[in-house]
Scaffold this motif. Structure first.
Motif, PDB file in Angstrom:
ATOM      1  N   GLU A  86       1.991   1.990  -3.447  1.00  0.00           N
ATOM      2  CA  GLU A  86       0.858   2.386  -4.278  1.00  0.00           C
ATOM      3  C   GLU A  86       0.462   3.837  -4.007  1.00  0.00           C
ATOM      4  OE1 GLU A  86      -2.263  -0.361  -3.532  1.00  0.00           O
ATOM      5  OE2 GLU A  86      -1.162  -2.109  -4.313  1.00  0.00           O
ATOM      6  N   THR A  87       0.432   4.212  -2.733  1.00  0.00           N
ATOM      7  CA  THR A  87       0.086   5.587  -2.369  1.00  0.00           C
ATOM      8  C   THR A  87       1.132   6.560  -2.894  1.00  0.00           C
ATOM      9  OG1 THR A  87      -1.028   4.813  -0.359  1.00  0.00           O
ATOM     10  CG2 THR A  87      -0.431   7.139  -0.443  1.00  0.00           C
TER      11      THR A  87
ATOM     12  N   GLU B 243       1.312  15.639   2.139  1.00  0.00           N
ATOM     13  CA  GLU B 243       1.509  14.631   1.094  1.00  0.00           C
ATOM     14  C   GLU B 243       2.384  13.502   1.642  1.00  0.00           C
ATOM     15  OE1 GLU B 243       0.034  14.436  -1.654  1.00  0.00           O
ATOM     16  OE2 GLU B 243      -0.226  16.368  -2.652  1.00  0.00           O
TER      17      GLU B 243
ATOM     18  N   THR C 178      -0.204   5.099   5.484  1.00  0.00           N
ATOM     19  CA  THR C 178      -0.877   4.025   4.758  1.00  0.00           C
ATOM     20  C   THR C 178      -1.161   2.838   5.668  1.00  0.00           C
ATOM     21  OG1 THR C 178       0.220   4.677   2.719  1.00  0.00           O
ATOM     22  CG2 THR C 178      -0.741   2.502   2.752  1.00  0.00           C
TER      23      THR C 178
ATOM     24  N   PRO D  11       0.789  -1.230   0.000  1.00  0.00           N
ATOM     25  CA  PRO D  11       0.000   0.000   0.000  1.00  0.00           C
ATOM     26  C   PRO D  11       0.824   1.284   0.000  1.00  0.00           C
ATOM     27  CG  PRO D  11      -0.903  -1.585   1.565  1.00  0.00           C
ATOM     28  CD  PRO D  11       0.410  -2.143   1.095  1.00  0.00           C
ATOM     29  N   ALA D  12       1.928   1.340   0.746  1.00  0.00           N
ATOM     30  CA  ALA D  12       2.732   2.562   0.804  1.00  0.00           C
ATOM     31  C   ALA D  12       3.284   2.907  -0.572  1.00  0.00           C
ATOM     32  CB  ALA D  12       3.869   2.411   1.814  1.00  0.00           C
TER      33      ALA D  12
ATOM     34  N   ASP E 138       0.587   7.048  -6.637  1.00  0.00           N
ATOM     35  CA  ASP E 138      -0.581   7.898  -6.870  1.00  0.00           C
ATOM     36  C   ASP E 138      -0.266   9.365  -6.561  1.00  0.00           C
ATOM     37  OD1 ASP E 138      -2.102   5.741  -7.655  1.00  0.00           O
ATOM     38  OD2 ASP E 138      -3.068   5.463  -5.700  1.00  0.00           O
ATOM     39  N   THR E 139       0.498   9.584  -5.498  1.00  0.00           N
ATOM     40  CA  THR E 139       0.855  10.951  -5.104  1.00  0.00           C
ATOM     41  C   THR E 139       1.729  11.613  -6.158  1.00  0.00           C
ATOM     42  OG1 THR E 139       0.737  10.358  -2.754  1.00  0.00           O
ATOM     43  CG2 THR E 139       1.997  12.327  -3.317  1.00  0.00           C
TER      44      THR E 139
ATOM     45  N   ARG F  62       0.455  11.340   4.284  1.00  0.00           N
ATOM     46  CA  ARG F  62      -0.479  10.361   3.724  1.00  0.00           C
ATOM     47  C   ARG F  62       0.231   9.075   3.326  1.00  0.00           C
ATOM     48  NH1 ARG F  62      -3.504  15.004   2.154  1.00  0.00           N
ATOM     49  NH2 ARG F  62      -2.122  15.500   0.415  1.00  0.00           N
ATOM     50  N   ILE F  63       1.448   9.210   2.802  1.00  0.00           N
ATOM     51  CA  ILE F  63       2.210   8.007   2.436  1.00  0.00           C
ATOM     52  C   ILE F  63       2.594   7.233   3.692  1.00  0.00           C
ATOM     53  CG2 ILE F  63       4.348   7.172   1.369  1.00  0.00           C
ATOM     54  CD1 ILE F  63       4.218   9.641  -0.470  1.00  0.00           C
TER      55      ILE F  63
END
Length: 219
Positions: A116-117, A176, A183, A113-114, A120-121, A179-180
């Motif tokens: 992927e985030t 930003e 995760t 997930p990290a 996306d960021t 958010r990473i």
């Protein structure tokens, strides 16, 4: 400045200071008068006392200026330090990219997930073709420079950018990264330290950084 009056009652300039300008450079800048990116010429000048329009005595050098090619106004050369909107957008994209890599390096999470985030960021910041493989390749190269390399790269991207951002812009960059890191629902010690580096590089006070990071945590 000295004036005499003509027979028609209109004032005529007899003597005054005139500046003769010459072009010493050019380029593109953010014009404070137009409020956008414009071409400019950098001018150097010499002041002279003119009598009846004829320059006579030198009065020394004039302060250099930047002349906007659009509005023709003159601005101090310090205005050239303000990045153009195009340059500012590029600095912001690079900053988000550096933040994503730094948080991945701090979290040690190179999959899931990290990652992927982070992808996306970075895509949302202006790199639509960013992929997991690209980030992992860059992350490996960054780590090869030593444990301090991610932090150094981060400071190199954020420190020049910070003076040109208002408070909300600097806060958004910090979030930003948060958010990473969040995760998996919490900050690791290494992630928290890296986020503190981000806050400091952006000119945020430590207590403001702590407040924003706490507020970002899930309830």
């Amino acid at each position: 400045m000295v004036h005499s009056r003509s027979q028609g009652g209109r004032k005529l300039r007899v003597a005054g200071i005139r500046t003769a300008w010459r072009v010493v450079g050019d380029g593109e800048f953010y014009c404070p008068g137009c409020g956008g990116d414009r071409c400019y010429q950098q001018l150097a000048g010499r002041r002279r006392l003119a009598v009846l329009g004829v320059p006579l005595l030198s009065r020394g050098a004039a302060d250099p200026v930047a002349e906007c090619a659009s509005c023709r106004d003159h601005f101090p050369v310090a205005a050239l330090a303000q990045p153009t909107t195009v340059r500012l957008a590029a600095l912001l994209r690079d900053a988000v990219h550096a933040i994503a890599l730094a948080l991945l390096a701090a979290g040690g999470d190179e999959s899931g997930p990290a990652l992927e985030t982070a992808v996306d960021t970075v895509r949302g910041a202006g790199f639509p073709d960013c992929s997991e493989d690209q980030l992992l390749t860059l992350l490996a190269a960054l780590k090869a420079g030593g444990p301090a390399e991610p932090e150094q790269e981060l400071r190199a991207c954020l420190t020049p950018l910070a003076p040109h951002l208002a408070g909300p812009g600097r806060e958004n960059l910090l979030l930003e990264g948060a958010r990473i890191a969040l995760t998996n629902g919490h900050y690791s010690d290494a992630e928290r330290d890296m986020l503190s580096v981000i806050g400091g590089s952006l000119g945020l006070a430590p207590e403001e950084t702590d407040r924003l990071l706490t507020a970002a945590m899930p309830t």
